[in-house]
Design a protein around this motif. Sequence first.
Motif, PDB file in Angstrom:
ATOM      1  N   LEU A 149       3.306  -8.517  -9.329  1.00  0.00           N
ATOM      2  CA  LEU A 149       4.426  -8.444  -8.391  1.00  0.00           C
ATOM      3  C   LEU A 149       4.968  -7.025  -8.296  1.00  0.00           C
ATOM      4  N   LYS A 150       5.061  -6.352  -9.437  1.00  0.00           N
ATOM      5  CA  LYS A 150       5.538  -4.968  -9.448  1.00  0.00           C
ATOM      6  C   LYS A 150       4.587  -4.065  -8.661  1.00  0.00           C
ATOM      7  N   GLU A 151       3.275  -4.286  -8.829  1.00  0.00           N
ATOM      8  CA  GLU A 151       2.285  -3.487  -8.104  1.00  0.00           C
ATOM      9  C   GLU A 151       2.333  -3.781  -6.609  1.00  0.00           C
ATOM     10  N   PHE A 152       2.507  -5.032  -6.248  1.00  0.00           N
ATOM     11  CA  PHE A 152       2.651  -5.384  -4.838  1.00  0.00           C
ATOM     12  C   PHE A 152       3.792  -4.582  -4.220  1.00  0.00           C
ATOM     13  N   ARG A 153       4.916  -4.542  -4.944  1.00  0.00           N
ATOM     14  CA  ARG A 153       6.105  -3.870  -4.415  1.00  0.00           C
ATOM     15  C   ARG A 153       5.927  -2.362  -4.334  1.00  0.00           C
ATOM     16  N   LEU A 154       5.396  -1.768  -5.391  1.00  0.00           N
ATOM     17  CA  LEU A 154       5.265  -0.311  -5.433  1.00  0.00           C
ATOM     18  C   LEU A 154       4.219   0.199  -4.450  1.00  0.00           C
ATOM     19  N   LYS A 155       3.129  -0.539  -4.315  1.00  0.00           N
ATOM     20  CA  LYS A 155       2.033  -0.092  -3.441  1.00  0.00           C
ATOM     21  C   LYS A 155       2.124  -0.676  -2.041  1.00  0.00           C
ATOM     22  N   ARG A 156       3.165  -1.458  -1.802  1.00  0.00           N
ATOM     23  CA  ARG A 156       3.396  -2.085  -0.500  1.00  0.00           C
ATOM     24  C   ARG A 156       2.165  -2.879  -0.052  1.00  0.00           C
ATOM     25  N   ASN A 157       1.580  -3.558  -0.992  1.00  0.00           N
ATOM     26  CA  ASN A 157       0.426  -4.397  -0.711  1.00  0.00           C
ATOM     27  C   ASN A 157       0.871  -5.854  -0.729  1.00  0.00           C
ATOM     28  N   HIS A 158       0.237  -6.686   0.074  1.00  0.00           N
ATOM     29  CA  HIS A 158       0.674  -8.074   0.179  1.00  0.00           C
ATOM     30  C   HIS A 158      -0.391  -9.078  -0.234  1.00  0.00           C
ATOM     31  N   LEU A 159      -1.604  -8.628  -0.462  1.00  0.00           N
ATOM     32  CA  LEU A 159      -2.699  -9.557  -0.761  1.00  0.00           C
ATOM     33  C   LEU A 159      -3.688  -8.902  -1.704  1.00  0.00           C
ATOM     34  N   ALA A 160      -4.191  -9.684  -2.660  1.00  0.00           N
ATOM     35  CA  ALA A 160      -5.211  -9.179  -3.584  1.00  0.00           C
ATOM     36  C   ALA A 160      -6.293 -10.239  -3.760  1.00  0.00           C
ATOM     37  N   LEU A 161      -7.539  -9.785  -3.898  1.00  0.00           N
ATOM     38  CA  LEU A 161      -8.656 -10.675  -4.186  1.00  0.00           C
ATOM     39  C   LEU A 161      -8.793 -10.801  -5.694  1.00  0.00           C
ATOM     40  N   VAL A 162      -8.917 -12.025  -6.178  1.00  0.00           N
ATOM     41  CA  VAL A 162      -9.038 -12.283  -7.608  1.00  0.00           C
ATOM     42  C   VAL A 162     -10.520 -12.443  -7.951  1.00  0.00           C
TER      43      VAL A 162
END
Length: 297
Positions: A149-162
Amino acid sequence: MSDNPAPVQKPRSFFEKLSEKLFHEHPETKEEFIEKLQDAHGKKILTDDAFHMIEGVLEVADLRADDLMVPRTEMQVIDISDDPMNWIKQVIAAGHSRFPVVDGDRDNVVGILLAKDLLKLFVDPNYKVSEHLRTPVFIPESKPVDILLKEFRLKRNHLALVVDEFGSVSGLITIEDVLEEIVGEIDDEFDVDQTANDIIQISPGKWRVKASTHIEEFNRHFETHFSDDHYETVGGLISDELEHVPHVGEVVIIGGYRFKVTKAVARKVQMLLVEKVEEPKPESVPEKTDEQNDSKD
């Protein structure tokens, strides 16, 4: 003057800071902290919303990406080999804002498509959408959700592939998936209409039922007699029967009805597929003939 440097103080954790704000005596363990939270909630010091959000934050700290991800089989992807005009149909049907773009195989993700980029095709038919895909972000299944969640916020990313340990895509996770664990379900314009009926028949003998449907309403609709003494909703009934928070795909049969979980997050079930099942008929005992009765005399 002493040459010894002052000891470096370890930064206080979120847990410690929150404890200071809420309690005079600092809880020693997470379990003690939750007990004090429940006590504060019971005394109306914390509102329902505040209590559930704090509870959600604590639970998120224990989750990994694979706990919240959309499984590979349920991912909605776009194949780069398709005509971009077909992409538009898929995007409209799915209603999401971001899509993994694959080249033939779901393990071969070549980029992330933003639905808004497709609008440029209506202005310029020669616009190459495939040349403007976003770079995909890959994370391991074991990634802690709070860090994600912190990385989503800092990098302004909304989606990640697991991905699993072998590098194969096992699912995807969005910032919305994480936030819903903290604040509850987030409705957007593409979600199921929350004003729609709680119980919708989708085919003969099958219904889509919101887990938030009250037991009383369910009983009235299906002419059942489930008790609401210990839980108010159908979701509570299913959780009580399974004795844990239900997961997508789990099935339970109660009172002649088959309940399958079709949508859930780590903290609660959200949607169910309900089917009427045939009750097993008791084996009939053949009546005794007069001869059989006479033989016993």
